[in-house]
Scaffold this active site. Structure first.
Site, PDB file in Angstrom:
ATOM      1  N   ASP A  67       0.827  -1.198   0.000  1.00 31.54           N
ATOM      2  CA  ASP A  67       0.000   0.000   0.000  1.00 31.54           C
ATOM      3  C   ASP A  67       0.866   1.254   0.000  1.00 31.54           C
ATOM      4  O   ASP A  67       2.093   1.176   0.153  1.00 31.54           O
ATOM      5  CB  ASP A  67      -0.951  -0.006   1.207  1.00 31.54           C
ATOM      6  N   ASP A 136      -7.898  -2.427  13.988  1.00 31.93           N
ATOM      7  CA  ASP A 136      -9.287  -2.556  13.526  1.00 31.93           C
ATOM      8  C   ASP A 136      -9.461  -3.738  12.572  1.00 31.93           C
ATOM      9  O   ASP A 136     -10.511  -3.876  11.945  1.00 31.93           O
ATOM     10  CB  ASP A 136      -9.760  -1.254  12.867  1.00 31.93           C
ATOM     11  N   HIS A 138      -7.661  -4.451   9.835  1.00 32.11           N
ATOM     12  CA  HIS A 138      -7.287  -4.304   8.421  1.00 32.11           C
ATOM     13  C   HIS A 138      -6.034  -5.115   8.093  1.00 32.11           C
ATOM     14  O   HIS A 138      -5.185  -5.338   8.961  1.00 32.11           O
ATOM     15  CB  HIS A 138      -7.116  -2.826   8.018  1.00 32.11           C
ATOM     16  N   GLU A 143      -9.760  -1.442   5.083  1.00 32.10           N
ATOM     17  CA  GLU A 143     -10.406  -1.087   6.341  1.00 32.10           C
ATOM     18  C   GLU A 143     -11.739  -1.836   6.476  1.00 32.10           C
ATOM     19  O   GLU A 143     -12.243  -2.410   5.497  1.00 32.10           O
ATOM     20  CB  GLU A 143     -10.636   0.435   6.369  1.00 32.10           C
TER      21      GLU A 143
HETATM   22  C1  F6R Z   1       1.476  -1.645   6.084  1.00 33.25           C
HETATM   23  C2  F6R Z   1       0.159  -2.248   6.150  1.00 33.25           C
HETATM   24  C3  F6R Z   1      -0.664  -2.239   7.376  1.00 33.25           C
HETATM   25  C4  F6R Z   1       0.112  -2.611   8.649  1.00 33.25           C
HETATM   26  C5  F6R Z   1      -0.795  -2.529   9.860  1.00 33.25           C
HETATM   27  C6  F6R Z   1      -0.046  -2.850  11.137  1.00 33.25           C
HETATM   28  O1  F6R Z   1       2.016  -1.809   4.790  1.00 33.25           O
HETATM   29  O2  F6R Z   1      -0.275  -2.751   5.160  1.00 33.25           O
HETATM   30  O3  F6R Z   1      -1.733  -3.143   7.245  1.00 33.25           O
HETATM   31  O4  F6R Z   1       0.631  -3.895   8.497  1.00 33.25           O
HETATM   32  O5  F6R Z   1      -1.353  -1.260   9.942  1.00 33.25           O
HETATM   33  O6  F6R Z   1       0.932  -1.875  11.346  1.00 33.25           O
HETATM   34  P1  F6R Z   1       2.066  -2.080  12.428  1.00 33.25           P
HETATM   35  O7  F6R Z   1       2.841  -3.268  12.007  1.00 33.25           O
HETATM   36  O8  F6R Z   1       2.876  -0.823  12.369  1.00 33.25           O
HETATM   37  O9  F6R Z   1       1.367  -2.285  13.735  1.00 33.25           O
END
Ligand code: F6R
Length: 261
Positions: A67, A136, A138, A143
């Site tokens: 992303d 959440d 995702h 989301e």
């Molecule tokens: C990042 C991504 C997000 C993260 C998620 C967890 O490329 O796709 O889904 O993996 O927000 O983030 P962290 O690992 O920072 O808790």
């Protein structure tokens, strides 16, 4: 779905790096799906250490990030394309241009999303996808409410995700972009092996839904229950709300080593 409860991030990094090492030995041209955020950092550090020890090479491998924020200037340090370069790509021996990400600065967003899907397809698809999970539920930036069949597209980040990511933007939630481009759940589901990493108490609820809840767009990661090869690597804190925790531990402890993950 295999659930492995690990001592700490170091053990998580080692288990995931073992799987990536085996993949690269079997297929030097492997395509890796690379997550950003905090969760995969121990994996990247372990892969860098193995590369420096001469044990693995990414020279023929390819990579696709999940992303990208929309609207960040190309020289912004939190642009995911820059982040993945800093934490991993520039520390190993990928060929120039071998790692791509969705173009969050594109003027024509739908065309950029389609081009990204085409690039993944042209590379032969993702062999091994590393994922984190949001509080959440995702994965990538799909989301709650995301279509379980979605492809790469623009999404609006939830307030919760922007609060969670404010730590990367000087704790200023208003500095976190409101929009992103993200691989869809349908895109991620086509990866051949998915390794999802979650650590810390804040992930316990999302992990509970991911592993033991009903499949629902309200907890997008639950779509992975339909994937034939998912490995979930957790620490104790992230596993604390799992009902079958003893079973997961016993299963992994008694697993023959040749099976890998
Ligand atoms: C990042 C991504 C997000 C993260 C998620 C967890 O490329 O796709 O889904 O993996 O927000 O983030 P962290 O690992 O920072 O808790």
């Amino acid at each position: 779905m295999e659930v492995v409860i690990c001592r700490d991030a170091g053990e998580i990094g080692g288990i995931a790096a073992d799987a990536i090492t085996l993949l690269l030995q079997r297929k030097a041209t492997a395509v890796l799906g690379l997550a950003t955020g905090s969760s995969p950092l121990a994996i990247y550090d372990e892969l860098v250490a193995r590369h420096e020890a001469g044990e693995i090479s990414f020279r023929q491998a390819r990579g696709f990030t999940l992303d990208e924020y929309v609207g960040l200037p190309v020289d912004h340090p939190e642009r995911y394309r820059t982040v993945i370069d800093t934490v991993f790509v520039s520390r190993v021996d990928f060929a120039p241009g071998a790692v791509q990400g969705p173009d969050g600065a594109a003027a024509a967003i739908p065309a950029a999303c389609e081009a990204y899907e085409d690039a993944i397809r042209a590379a032969g698809g993702v062999d091994l996808q590393i994922l984190g999970i949001g509080t959440d539920g995702h994965i990538a930036f799909n989301e709650p409410g995301s279509s379980l069949a979605s492809r790469t597209r623009i999404k609006t980040l939830t307030r919760q995700t922007r609060i969670d990511n404010a730590r990367f933007f000087g704790d200023d939630v208003d500095a976190v972009p409101t929009h992103c481009l993200t691989q869809g759940l349908g895109t991620i589901m086509q990866a051949r092996h998915v390794i999802l990493v979650a650590t810390g108490r804040s992930k316990a609820e999302a992990v509970h839904h991911l592993v033991e809840g009903p499949v629902s767009a309200m907890w997008p990661a639950t779509v992975l229950q339909h994937h034939p090869h998912v490995t979930v690597l957790l620490d104790d804190a992230a596993a604390r709300r799992l009902q079958l925790v003893d079973y997961y531990r016993e299963t992994y402890q008694s697993k023959p080593a040749w099976q890998g993950i």
